[in-house]
Design an enzyme around this catalytic site. Structure first.
Site, PDB file in Angstrom:
ATOM      1  N   SER A 179       0.955  -7.304   8.239  1.00  0.00           N
ATOM      2  CA  SER A 179       0.235  -6.132   7.728  1.00  0.00           C
ATOM      3  C   SER A 179       0.887  -4.797   8.084  1.00  0.00           C
ATOM      4  CB  SER A 179      -1.205  -6.148   8.258  1.00  0.00           C
ATOM      5  OG  SER A 179      -1.215  -6.099   9.669  1.00  0.00           O
TER       6      SER A 179
ATOM      7  N   LYS B  92      -9.714  -3.181  12.188  1.00  0.00           N
ATOM      8  CA  LYS B  92      -8.708  -2.122  12.009  1.00  0.00           C
ATOM      9  C   LYS B  92      -9.369  -0.775  11.728  1.00  0.00           C
ATOM     10  CE  LYS B  92      -5.117  -5.298  10.374  1.00  0.00           C
ATOM     11  NZ  LYS B  92      -4.294  -5.742   9.244  1.00  0.00           N
TER      12      LYS B  92
END
Length: 802
Positions: A687, A730
């Site tokens: 990511s 996140k």
């Protein structure tokens, strides 16, 4: 006696050696044996050997009763031995450890200084020219004869048997077998004196044949003696029967009372027809057995298990949905998905009285409350709770039980748990299902397939019981940390519910509502004495623990309570108010420090978002350029996936060089270095692609990256932004750092539904599909260009005024 496995080094044997007469034993080459020596002449012979080369000639006496033998009383063929150790005993005797080296024949025997000394001739074994079929057959015969002798009761050490099996020299085989048969002195001496190894082995074979005949006769005698014992036992049995008849004329004995008690329990247990028939059959067997026999004890234990199992006993489910909701909320903060699933089960159970129990699997990191959640579910349903840990279980019998033929057999832990619960519909928790093992004793995970299959577990047969038990009413809940290690067929039978790590806000709620009150009570402190501010709890969560669950947080709260309790007990202070400022006085310096917030927009530094086992975190990806030949350097303990992401990001930027205003020959003149702090922590995952691409673009164009923007997503060579996981964690990491603009892949838009409203508040989510969009949002104009733009704007406004 032990056979020396390794070939000894060649020892030079002199022609003259001191002699040690031995009684009742013949020593062969390669034997190691302890000898106790008490005769004065023998001790002097040992001293003579030890003073020279430690070698001594071992000759066997013809008559063991002679105390002071003459040369005529000793055999003329013996074994040269090496004295390995010598120990003087308190009673004046000497103990030596001697090893046979080689055979020797006495040429002359004389007395020197009160001990025998012999002039000898060394006897070498005659080596066969080749290993003929006859020799090989003879060796095999001897080995088979020895095996048969051992099976008939001859005692020979297993280690010796292994050595014999591996010998391929007929002479050594003959010597080793002869030395371990316990032969009479005359027979052993006869074998020793045969020089030809094949002849010697043939003689040993003849001796073995006679030994086997003796053992067979011995076995026959023992069998006849056993028959006499059986007859005695039968007479005892008949006498006991006679006593029973006599007791019948008076009152009921203990045996009859026990049988009647079992009959009563079988009726009360309300067993299924098939089980009841088996119980009655075993009870009839018990009636006919002697009460003190081993088999009677086995049958009695089996009947105890049958009558004590809850065949028809079950608890009534609490079908009040609101009450169940209240119980779940009391025990656990948040976890809405799990609570919703339990309430759905209760709702269906309310509409349909008879239904199979669900098989749920909670997967999540340690400390998020998987086991305690199972206990709460049992409390909300009003059922009994049973827990079984599967971590490290390798034996299939742990699940299915042992067969009754084995000594100490017991049912498996599933049936044991049902008996422990006392009902046939408990909540049964199988902890650590991802850590189950497998070895030569079977595969426990395969045994669980029947237990956790709603179509099969209605007739689960434990090996010990041998009759079916209905597990379909049991609510099985399994737990684990990861799904990957659970076998596919087993995973297919369970409804998997993922429990992600708690957010900082959720941990604060858990600490305030559950952990702090619990620890205050356990330490004998009330809320008036100790007050903890939310700011202190937040610092405790972020700077003293780093975990997905709350175990370490509870330990830190307990540590704080202990410190306060100590001060109260010593009379120093009566009231305490803990804040973020004075927390370090009780818990010490913080263990974990958060990433520092960037003070200004910087060139080559992009803010990324990462998922960790302890929640979300931000990472700063740094890129810089220097004169070179176009190489790419990656540091920061990056995994293979991140390294490939960096390569893909650089290739994309090179392909877009013209649009970004980068000269095409730049890439051949500069080296690019990408670093992800902190260097001591390993990092990997798919990511960070767009973050690396943004940092590289910034470093090559000189355009700074907006510090108020965080991003997550993977990039392809064509510039497509791919979706990622762990969005909730996140986003929380970005919010903790005060970053309110987050760039995420367009295909992750649906995942925002799982993020709580209080987290999404004041947050701006920018959805992107292409890398070009990311660069437009994240990259700012260089300072010089911005200054020129402001200057030209100011000049044009002045002209307008004129």
């Amino acid at each position: 006696m032990v056979e020396i496995l390794k070939e000894e080094k060649e020892i030079e044997i002199p022609d003259t050696l001191p002699v040690l007469p031995v009684r009742d034993i013949v020593i062969f080459p390669y034997m190691i044996i302890p000898l106790f020596v008490g005769r004065e002449m023998s001790i002097k012979a040992i001293d003579q050997a030890l003073s020279s080369n430690r070698l001594i000639l071992l000759l066997t006496q013809k008559d063991l009763n002679i105390e002071n033998p003459t040369p005529e009383d000793l055999y003329r063929v013996g074994t040269v031995g090496l004295i390995m150790r010598m120990l003087k005993l308190p009673d004046g005797r000497v103990k030596i450890l001697v090893q046979g080296i080689a055979k020797a024949k006495v040429q002359e025997l004389k007395t020197v200084d009160d001990h025998f000394e012999a002039i000898i001739e060394k006897i070498e074994d005659q080596k066969p020219v080749e290993m003929t079929i006859e020799v090989e057959a003879l060796m095999r015969t001897v080995k088979e004869q020895l095996d048969k002798a051992v099976s008939l009761g001859k005692t020979i050490l297993p280690d010796i048997m292994v050595v014999i099996e591996n010998l391929d020299e007929p002479g050594r085989l003959a010597d080793l077998v002869a030395s371990n048969l316990g032969l009479k002195t005359e027979q052993a001496q006869e074998v020793l004196e045969i020089i030809d190894p094949v002849q010697r082995l043939r003689r040993v074979s003849e001796i073995l044949s006679r030994e086997i005949e003796l053992l067979l006769v011995q076995q026959k005698i023992q069998t006849e003696a056993k028959g006499e014992i059986d007859k005695t036992q039968r007479e005892y049995f008949l006498r006991e029967q006679l006593k029973a008849i006599q007791r019948e004329l008076g009152e009921i004995d203990e045996r009859t009372e026990e049988i009647n008690e079992f009959k009563k329990k079988i009726e009360q247990a309300k067993m299924p027809e098939k089980v009841r028939k088996e119980a009655e059959k075993q009870l009839k067997r018990l009636e006919k057995m002697h009460p003190d026999s081993a088999e009677a004890a086995t049958v009695r234990t089996y009947l105890d298990w049958l009558v004590e199992l809850p065949w028809s006993k079950s608890t009534k489910d609490n079908l009040n949905i609101k009450k169940a909701q209240k119980v779940l909320d009391e025990d656990h903060y948040d976890l809405e998905k799990v609570k919703e699933r339990i309430l759905e089960y209760l709702s269906v159970r309310k509409l349909k009285t008879k239904m199979k129990g669900p098989i749920l699997c909670f997967i999540g990191p340690p400390g998020v409350g998987k086991t305690s959640l199972g206990r709460s579910i049992a409390r909300s349903l009003g059922r009994e709770f049973v827990r079984m840990s599967l971590g490290g279980v390798r034996d299939e019998a742990e699940i299915r039980g042992h067969r009754r033929t084995y000594v100490g057999a017991m049912p498996g832990r599933i049936i044991q748990g049902i008996k422990q619960a006392g009902t046939n519909n408990p909540v049964f928790m199988l902890d650590e299902i991802d850590k189950i093992g497998m070895d030569f004793r079977g595969d426990p995970s395969s045994a669980l397939l029947e237990v956790l299959d709603p179509e099969q577990n209605s007739a689960f047969v434990d090996h010990y019981l041998g009759v079916p038990f209905d597990l379909s009413n049991v609510m099985f809940i399994t737990t684990g940390n990861v799904v990957d290690t659970i076998p596919g067929p087993l995973r297919d039978r369970m409804e998997i519910i993922y429990l992600s790590g708690y957010t900082e806000e959720e941990k604060l709620g858990i600490a305030r509502n559950y952990l702090l009150p619990k620890q205050l009570e356990e330490h004998g402190i009330n809320e008036k004495i100790l007050r903890v501010a939310d700011s202190a709890l937040k610092v405790m969560i972020s700077q003293y623990t780093r975990e997905a669950g709350v175990r370490n947080l509870e330990r830190e709260i307990a540590n704080l309570c202990r410190k306060v309790a100590k001060q109260i007990a010593s009379g120093k202070k009566k009231k305490f108010f803990i804040t973020a400022k004075n927390l370090h006085k009780y818990l010490g310096a913080p263990r974990y420090l958060p990433e520092e917030e960037m003070k200004e927009d910087e060139v080559g530094v992009a803010t990324g978002l990462a998922w960790t086992e302890t929640g979300g975190d931000i990472i700063y990806v740094e890129a810089t350029t220097m004169k070179g030949k176009g190489s790419l350097t990656l540091t920061g303990q990056l995994g293979d996936v991140m390294k490939e992401s960096a390569q893909a990001a650089l290739s994309y930027i090179r392909s877009k060089a013209r649009e970004l205003g980068i000269k095409e020959d730049t890439f051949g003149k500069v080296d690019i270095h990408i670093h992800v702090p902190a260097g001591a922590i390993p990092k990997d995952g798919p990511s960070a692609g767009i973050t690396m691409a943004t940092a590289i673009a910034s470093a090559l164009t000189g355009r700074p990256v907006d510090k108020k923007v965080a991003m997550t997503g993977e990039v392809t060579l064509r510039g497509r932004v791919l979706p990622i996981g762990g969005l909730k964690e996140k986003v929380l990491a970005a919010k903790r750092m005060g970053i309110h603009r987050v760039i995420i892949p367009k295909r992750n838009e649906k995942d925002l539904e799982d993020i709580p409203k209080y987290v999404k508040k004041d947050m701006e989510f920018i959805f992107v599909e292409k890398m070009d969009e990311v660069l437009k949002i994240a990259l700012k104009e260089p300072k010089k260009k911005r200054a020129k733009a402001r200057k030209s704007t100011a000049t044009s406004s002045k002209k307008k005024k004129k």
